[in-house]
Design an enzyme around this catalytic site. Structure first.
Site, PDB file in Angstrom:
ATOM      1  N   ASP A  87       0.871  -1.166   0.000  1.00  0.00           N
ATOM      2  CA  ASP A  87       0.000   0.000   0.000  1.00  0.00           C
ATOM      3  C   ASP A  87       0.914   1.224   0.000  1.00  0.00           C
ATOM      4  O   ASP A  87       2.113   1.130   0.292  1.00  0.00           O
ATOM      5  CB  ASP A  87      -0.927  -0.021   1.225  1.00  0.00           C
ATOM      6  CG  ASP A  87      -2.125   0.893   1.018  1.00  0.00           C
ATOM      7  OD1 ASP A  87      -3.148   0.679   1.674  1.00  0.00           O
ATOM      8  OD2 ASP A  87      -2.034   1.806   0.166  1.00  0.00           O
TER       9      ASP A  87
HETATM   10  C1  GLC Z   1      -4.330   4.433  -0.157  1.00  0.00           C
HETATM   11  C2  GLC Z   1      -5.207   3.222   0.044  1.00  0.00           C
HETATM   12  C3  GLC Z   1      -5.140   2.240  -1.096  1.00  0.00           C
HETATM   13  C4  GLC Z   1      -4.919   3.024  -2.383  1.00  0.00           C
HETATM   14  C5  GLC Z   1      -3.520   3.599  -2.301  1.00  0.00           C
HETATM   15  C6  GLC Z   1      -3.207   4.486  -3.513  1.00  0.00           C
HETATM   16  O1  GLC Z   1      -3.778   4.850   1.058  1.00  0.00           O
HETATM   17  O2  GLC Z   1      -5.073   2.503   1.268  1.00  0.00           O
HETATM   18  O3  GLC Z   1      -6.369   1.500  -1.130  1.00  0.00           O
HETATM   19  O4  GLC Z   1      -5.056   2.175  -3.511  1.00  0.00           O
HETATM   20  O5  GLC Z   1      -3.295   4.338  -1.114  1.00  0.00           O
HETATM   21  O6  GLC Z   1      -4.020   5.612  -3.503  1.00  0.00           O
END
Ligand code: GLC
Length: 746
Positions: A264
């Site tokens: 993430d």
């Molecule tokens: C965010 C989310 C994830 C998302 C990523 C990119 O913090 O937790 O679901 O795809 O970052 O935006």
């Protein structure tokens, strides 16, 4: 002499010609994927291997330019393709070609209980990602709905692992049919947003395998997902995005999965564990000691120079690196370097229609006393539409799933389009909630300001209600903090902005009140007995107003069923009754502050907890009404004895006993009547949605095998089906069992 020279020259020319024309194996699509991967790997320098496994910008990784190995471009999110952001910022790039189709929330998709809708959804959103030349779309989310307070329940598919898994499979296949990878998230146990970077669920193996893994397993194995996203949270003290148990032992080991694990954004916190913990691509890291933002010095990412130096110093071998690179190359060849991909499309009529169809099919008719719905122009002349959610755009906001939609038909607009000539429609705000309409630089351009006092707003609404034949109240939640939004949880189940009092006042003014609750998660409904009808309408995207009008008018007969329990209050939810949400302060292995969250409720999540404690929720899991009625006949079971164990076919006739066509989802629950371990009263192991004309009968059949009948034995670390008596329970919901039949396993 001359002859040999001629021969040698000829040979040299031929081999040169051959080598010139011969396509390198990694670029030759007639070769197998693994041959291409190995050939590409063999040509890469150490620096290029390190380069390919971490980001070069907010949403892209560099590939290997020298070899013509494409970049990997990712995009959010699970309900639509996110608008372009700046190279290294969350802020908008202000492109003018990236307005998308915003599809319904994933809880709405789950509420259709229709894998065909999941396939349509995946195909449609995959076409939009493909058209935008994205290799990876960061969805679907399949985390289990453990608590109604979780801010991201709207991005997930409910409380039951079987339903979530089944709906994820066809979504995954639909997306990947476009040569775009899904990125199934957030693996695993990301069940709350409060303290999302430091939550450390304490979960036993049986609960992990029976509740929190199955949806991911279905997406990985049956769906064939090409990438996964690790969650921010920890599990047993190690961050999920590079957790050796989740990533190495389970995902890549037991499930033998060959895809790429993407972190993430900002979920990586050290090099060594990321190297050995099964992470393949690092995105969004905020590196220590460097300014965030444009100068984010991607080479300082944990899997960049620190890793490269570690290898050069002999701290790490290249073994783990080569496995990461193989997985990234596999992802690249399946997507960006796959010449056989379709071309995609964006904002097409087909996507508009898919959005409306899925939305209408996911709306759940929870209550319809006196068959007040569908609206009948013969009985009704004046409609009072009340509530902020009748006019508020919801495609903007809520976190990374926020979108720049091409358009959004609000409920009020949809009603006016459908009923403008049938009814006299008046609108009253009723309450003022969230007047902000902006996220990350995307604006709704709605001016929702209203300077009346609460008293004035209420009295205006009550007056309109008194003067109308029927009231359509549009309330619920929105995408602002502590509602349906990422990075914060709800503070309670109570509707915000004084809606409960307002709804009570409206009911007093007009008994023909319909509540259309727009939310992505369960809310308390203390007024449920007072209102005549209740619709659970989700965030439905571009076609919101049209989909809702389709159902209110009866153009579409509602067929959605709840993918989660509507608890009366938090004490009916195991996470709050027994679990320790949001956890207690603790330390991780580096001494950092974390929050241990013992999942004391174990496998008793959702209806499993309701059944175990004989509770009566506001509305049960799997509940949903229709404008027609269905009768279920007697269930029967046939047994097939096989070498690898017995399998069973459960059959049940279902009849449409009403006067209009309708779809009914028939739910199969299995109960183990005698087992050596404590098991839920029943567990969902099948569902089938059938369309029936008035008077028509169809026989629905389910096949059940010993795996379906098993529980996970943590001591043996395997699924165990104990011989003995079982019972198949056929339900219109988890609390409305229409037929039962016993059978036994040898
Ligand atoms: C965010 C989310 C994830 C998302 C990523 C990119 O913090 O937790 O679901 O795809 O970052 O935006």
């Amino acid at each position: 002499m001359k002859l040999t020279r001629v021969l040698a020259t000829t040979l040299a020319l031929c081999s040169a010609a051959l080598s010139f024309s011969a396509t390198p194996v990694y670029l030759d699509e007639s070769k197998t994927l693994e041959e291409r991967v190995e050939d590409a790997l063999s040509r890469m320098t150490l620096e290029e291997k390190i380069g390919i496994i971490h980001a070069q910008s907010k949403f892209s990784a560099p590939g290997v330019p020298r070899l013509g190995i494409s970049e990997i471009w990712c995009t959010d999110g699970p309900m639509g393709v996110r608008p372009e952001v700046l190279w290294d910022e969350w802020e908008q790039a202000q492109w003018t070609n990236d307005s998308c189709t915003a599809f319904p929330s994933l809880t709405c998709l789950a509420a259709t209980w229709d894998p065909e809708m999941a396939a349509l959804y995946g195909k449609s959103i995959g076409e939009e990602a493909r058209f935008r030349n994205k290799a990876v779309i960061l969805g679907p989310g399949v985390n289990i709905y453990r608590t109604p307070l979780c801010g991201r329940n709207f991005e997930y598919m409910g409380e039951d692992p079987y339903l979530s898994g089944k709906m994820a499979i066809d979504y995954v296949k639909g997306v990947q049919g476009n040569g775009v990878a899904v990125c199934v998230k957030h693996f695993a146990l990301n069940n709350n947003e409060i303290n999302r970077h430091t939550s450390n669920p304490i979960v036993d193996d049986r609960t992990l395998y029976e509740i929190y893994l199955p949806a991911f397993k279905a997406a990985a194995i049956d769906g064939g997902a090409w990438s996964f996203m690790g969650g921010y949270n920890l599990f047993r003290g190690e961050h999920a995005s590079y957790n050796p148990i989740l990533m190495n032992d389970i995902l890549k080991g037991e499930w033998n999965w060959d895809g790429a694990v993407i972190s993430d954004w900002g979920a990586v916190h050290d090099t060594e564990t990321a190297v050995t913990g099964g992470l393949d691509m690092e995105f969004g890291s905020w590196t220590n000691g460097l300014t965030n933002g444009v100068s984010n010095a991607y080479d300082n990412y944990w899997l960049a120079n620190p890793y490269l130096n570690g290898i050069k110093e002999g701290k790490f071998s290249e073994k783990e690196l080569d496995d990461k690179v193989r997985r990234v190359l596999r992802l690249t060849f399946r997507t960006a370097m796959n010449r056989n991909r379709p071309w995609g499309s964006m904002g097409s009529d087909e996507h508009r229609d898919a959005c409306r169809k899925i939305g209408a099919e996911g709306i759940v008719l929870l209550k319809n006393q006196g068959n007040l719905l569908p609206l009948d122009p013969a009985k009704v002349k004046k409609i009072a539409v009340i509530g902020e959610n009748a006019i508020k755009m919801m495609t903007v906001g809520g976190g990374s799933s926020s979108l720049k939609a091409r358009y959004e038909v609000t409920p009020l607009e949809g009603l006016k389009r459908r009923f403008g000539k049938d009814f006299d429609i008046v609108y009253e705000r009723g309450y003022v909630g969230d007047t902000l309409g902006e996220y990350n630089g995307v604006k709704t351009n709605q001016d929702l300001r209203d300077f009346r006092t609460v008293e004035q707003l209420t009295s205006d609404a009550v007056k309109a209600a008194k003067e109308a034949d029927i009231v359509l109240y549009f309330g619920g939640l929105n995408k602002s903090d502590h509602q349906d939004a990422e990075d914060s949880d709800r503070l309670s189940m109570v509707l915000p902005y004084g809606q409960d009092e307002l709804i009570e006042a409206i009911c007093k003014a007009n008994k023909n009140t319909v509540v259309v609750n727009i939310s992505g998660t369960g809310v308390a409904m203390p007024w449920a007995d007072k209102v005549q009808a209740i619709l659970q309408a989700w965030y439905l995207g571009n076609e919101t107003g049209n989909a809702i009008a389709d159902v209110l008018s009866g153009d579409v007969n509602p067929s959605g069923k709840l993918p989660y329990t509507y608890y009366a209050d938090l004490m009916q939810c195991g996470a709050h009754k027994l679990g320790e949400y949001p956890g207690t302060p603790a330390k991780d292995k580096f001494g950092n502050d974390i929050f241990d969250i013992p999942y004391n409720e174990g496998i008793y999540v959702g209806y499993r907890f309701i059944d175990k404690n004989n509770l009566k929720p506001t509305f049960p899991f799997g509940h949903g009404l229709s404008y027609t009625t269905f009768k279920y006949g007697k269930a029967t079971v046939d047994k097939t004895e096989g070498v690898k164990g017995d399998s069973f076919t459960v059959s049940v006739p279902v009849t449409n006993t009403g006067n209009r066509e309708g779809k009914e989802t028939v739910e199969l629950f299995i109960s183990d009547l005698k087992s050596s371990v404590d098991r839920p009263v029943k567990e969902l192991k099948g569902f089938s949605k059938v369309s029936l004309a008035p008077g028509e009968t169809k026989t629905v059949t389910f096949s059940v095998n010993e795996y379906d009948l098993s529980f996970f034995d943590a001591d043996k670390h395997e699924w165990v089906c104990e011989p003995g008596d079982f019972e198949a329970l056929i339900g219109a919901s988890s609390a409305d069992i229409r037929s039962k039949v016993k059978f036994s396993v040898r």
